[in-house]
Design a protein around this motif. Structure first.
Motif, PDB file in Angstrom:
ATOM      1  N   LEU A   1       0.720  -1.432  -0.108  1.00  0.00           N
ATOM      2  CA  LEU A   1       0.065   0.147   0.221  1.00  0.00           C
ATOM      3  C   LEU A   1       0.780   1.561   0.150  1.00  0.00           C
ATOM      4  O   LEU A   1       0.314   2.144  -0.069  1.00  0.00           O
ATOM      5  CB  LEU A   1      -1.034  -0.662   1.462  1.00  0.00           C
ATOM      6  CG  LEU A   1      -1.788  -1.641   1.723  1.00  0.00           C
ATOM      7  CD1 LEU A   1      -2.567  -1.085   3.012  1.00  0.00           C
ATOM      8  CD2 LEU A   1      -2.729  -0.522   0.200  1.00  0.00           C
ATOM      9  N   ALA A   2       2.025   1.068   0.760  1.00  0.00           N
ATOM     10  CA  ALA A   2       2.956   2.220   0.043  1.00  0.00           C
ATOM     11  C   ALA A   2       3.221   3.202  -0.768  1.00  0.00           C
ATOM     12  O   ALA A   2       3.556   4.064  -1.306  1.00  0.00           O
ATOM     13  CB  ALA A   2       4.124   2.027   1.029  1.00  0.00           C
ATOM     14  N   SER A   3       3.027   2.482  -2.010  1.00  0.00           N
ATOM     15  CA  SER A   3       3.254   2.972  -3.311  1.00  0.00           C
ATOM     16  C   SER A   3       2.111   4.156  -3.489  1.00  0.00           C
ATOM     17  O   SER A   3       2.222   4.618  -4.328  1.00  0.00           O
ATOM     18  CB  SER A   3       3.224   2.071  -4.790  1.00  0.00           C
ATOM     19  OG  SER A   3       1.746   1.469  -4.816  1.00  0.00           O
ATOM     20  N   GLY A   4       1.340   3.319  -3.059  1.00  0.00           N
ATOM     21  CA  GLY A   4       0.012   4.394  -3.297  1.00  0.00           C
ATOM     22  C   GLY A   4      -1.378   4.551  -5.100  1.00  0.00           C
ATOM     23  O   GLY A   4      -2.387   4.186  -4.859  1.00  0.00           O
ATOM     24  N   ALA A   5      -0.816   3.091  -6.300  1.00  0.00           N
ATOM     25  CA  ALA A   5      -1.039   2.951  -7.020  1.00  0.00           C
ATOM     26  C   ALA A   5      -1.254   1.091  -6.369  1.00  0.00           C
ATOM     27  O   ALA A   5      -0.499   0.360  -6.131  1.00  0.00           O
ATOM     28  CB  ALA A   5      -0.609   3.536  -8.314  1.00  0.00           C
ATOM     29  N   GLY A   6      -2.166   1.063  -7.522  1.00  0.00           N
ATOM     30  CA  GLY A   6      -3.075  -0.554  -7.240  1.00  0.00           C
ATOM     31  C   GLY A   6      -3.598  -1.108  -8.796  1.00  0.00           C
ATOM     32  O   GLY A   6      -3.431   0.345  -9.260  1.00  0.00           O
ATOM     33  N   ALA A   7      -3.736  -2.438  -8.898  1.00  0.00           N
ATOM     34  CA  ALA A   7      -4.766  -2.654  -9.242  1.00  0.00           C
ATOM     35  C   ALA A   7      -6.557  -2.167  -9.258  1.00  0.00           C
ATOM     36  O   ALA A   7      -6.382  -1.219  -8.214  1.00  0.00           O
ATOM     37  CB  ALA A   7      -4.582  -4.556  -8.697  1.00  0.00           C
TER      38      ALA A   7
END
Length: 408
Positions: free
Chosen positions: A343-349
């Protein structure tokens, strides 16, 4: 009685479906049909020891129901009692040489701390037996007016057969009831009773025990009438769900329902009865009598993340009987570390389908394992490189917190 502090619950981006639960009395899945306000009663602790995982599993389970109802657009009126005067509490206080009032206050405060740490939404009414004495007296008086009460020595008993629906909550036959009644607080062999299954409404004063004045002599409430009186006062009849552990199906929930239904001339006590499974440890049901307990507070003092405790509980379907192990807990610790890193990256699927899947799973008999499987798939896809939704992490954090009570 003071409850614990409520966690901040974020708003979900969509409304969840209406909620169904497994109803013990009918033996099947039933749709809950609240009015604007969903009404829930969950039986509370007898505060003579710390919160163990069997307790925690039950209260986390019904916290899921609270959250699922809120996701579906309902306000929730949640009531829970504290049995702060009863035989087990008095016996423990005598053994350890502590005033029973002091023991009850101490363990109730520890329970509050555990529930707050686990992010369990607090009840609107958190009511002790001691502060409900007059409610009990009033309900006993209503029962006496129906002719369903009789005296044995200085104790008042309720004739369970006065309720034509007696036995419908549990679905048990008489032999099953008699088999466990004595193990769960009953006194089937007492001389003078009209029926072995009749239960105590008011226990006349005994030397060395607390007692309160009443029109039928000094004494204290029986166990079942306490919950019956509190639920009736704060929720009325026909409330949406009566909840608790599966060991409360009989006699506690059967008796409480019968007392109210007789006093209220046939009005149903609750619409549905939902029960959480039992948690074992070292091969046996976790219980104070066996001493095979894993305490929430002990784990917290050992610096275990309360969210790891909650995640471990959520991995099991609430109606299942299962066994707590350290391996399950440490797997949850590792899972949370991995999730936080992702979750630290902010973006996701993409998140829309996982939001829908999680809310649908929880609305279907509080199926937290199915909800977590959908989240596991999203985390796996994101960790594998799918970052097509720029704000996905915030949506997933909101979903985890609002629907499952997991704050990351």
């Amino acid at each position: 009685m003071q409850t614990w502090s409520a966690p901040q619950v974020p708003s979900l981006p969509v409304r969840g479906p209406q909620v169904s639960v497994h109803d013990t009395s009918s033996g099947g899945l039933v749709a809950t049909t609240p009015d604007d306000v969903a009404r829930l009663y969950v039986c509370g602790i007898t505060p003579y020891d710390a919160t163990h995982m069997g307790h925690a599993a039950t209260y986390v389970a019904f916290d899921l129901l609270n959250r699922a109802w809120r996701a579906a657009g309902h306000d929730v009126h949640y009531v829970q009692n504290v049995t702060d005067v009863d035989d087990p509490l008095l016996e423990r206080a005598t053994k350890v040489g502590v005033a029973w009032e002091e023991l009850a206050l101490r363990e109730t405060e520890l329970f509050r701390e555990d529930m707050e740490a686990l992010r369990v939404l607090p009840p609107r009414n958190y009511i002790g037996a001691v502060e409900s004495i007059q409610l009990v007296i009033d309900l006993v008086e209503k029962l006496r007016a129906t002719g369903s009460v009789y005296t044995v020595d200085t104790d008042l008993y309720f004739s369970v057969t006065a309720d034509p629906a007696f036995g419908q909550v549990s679905g048990w036959d008489r032999d099953q009831m008699l088999e466990v009644f004595a193990e769960r607080g009953g006194d089937p062999d007492r001389e003078g009773k009209k029926d072995p299954l009749d239960c105590v409404l008011w226990r006349g004063e005994r030397e060395g025990e607390p007692a309160w004045d009443s029109p039928f002599g000094p004494g204290r409430p029986g166990w079942h009438i306490e919950c019956a009186a509190i639920a009736l006062q704060h929720l009325g009849t026909g409330f949406d769900v009566q909840g608790g552990g599966s060991d409360l199906v009989f006699p506690h929930h059967e008796m409480s329902a019968g007392e109210v239904q007789v006093a209220e001339r046939g009005e149903a006590f609750a619409k549905a009865y939902a029960h959480a499974g039992m948690v074992a440890y070292d091969g046996e049901k976790m219980s104070k009598s066996k001493g095979n307990l894993v305490f929430v507070s002990a784990l917290r003092r050992s610096d275990v993340d309360p969210m790891a405790i909650r995640l471990t509980l959520l991995r099991q379907h609430y109606r299942s009987d299962w066994e707590w192990t350290d391996d399950l807990l440490w797997a949850s610790v590792d899972t949370l570390a991995s999730w936080r890193e992702t979750l630290a990256s902010g973006a996701g699927a993409p998140t829309r389908s996982v939001v829908d899947d999680v809310l649908a799973a929880l609305a279907d008999d509080l199926d937290a394992p199915r909800a977590l499987a959908a989240l596991d798939a999203w985390f796996a896809a994101t960790a594998a490189g799918d970052t097509t939704e720029p704000s996905a992490a915030q949506t997933i954090r909101t979903l985890l917190d609002a629907s499952l009570g997991l704050a990351l």
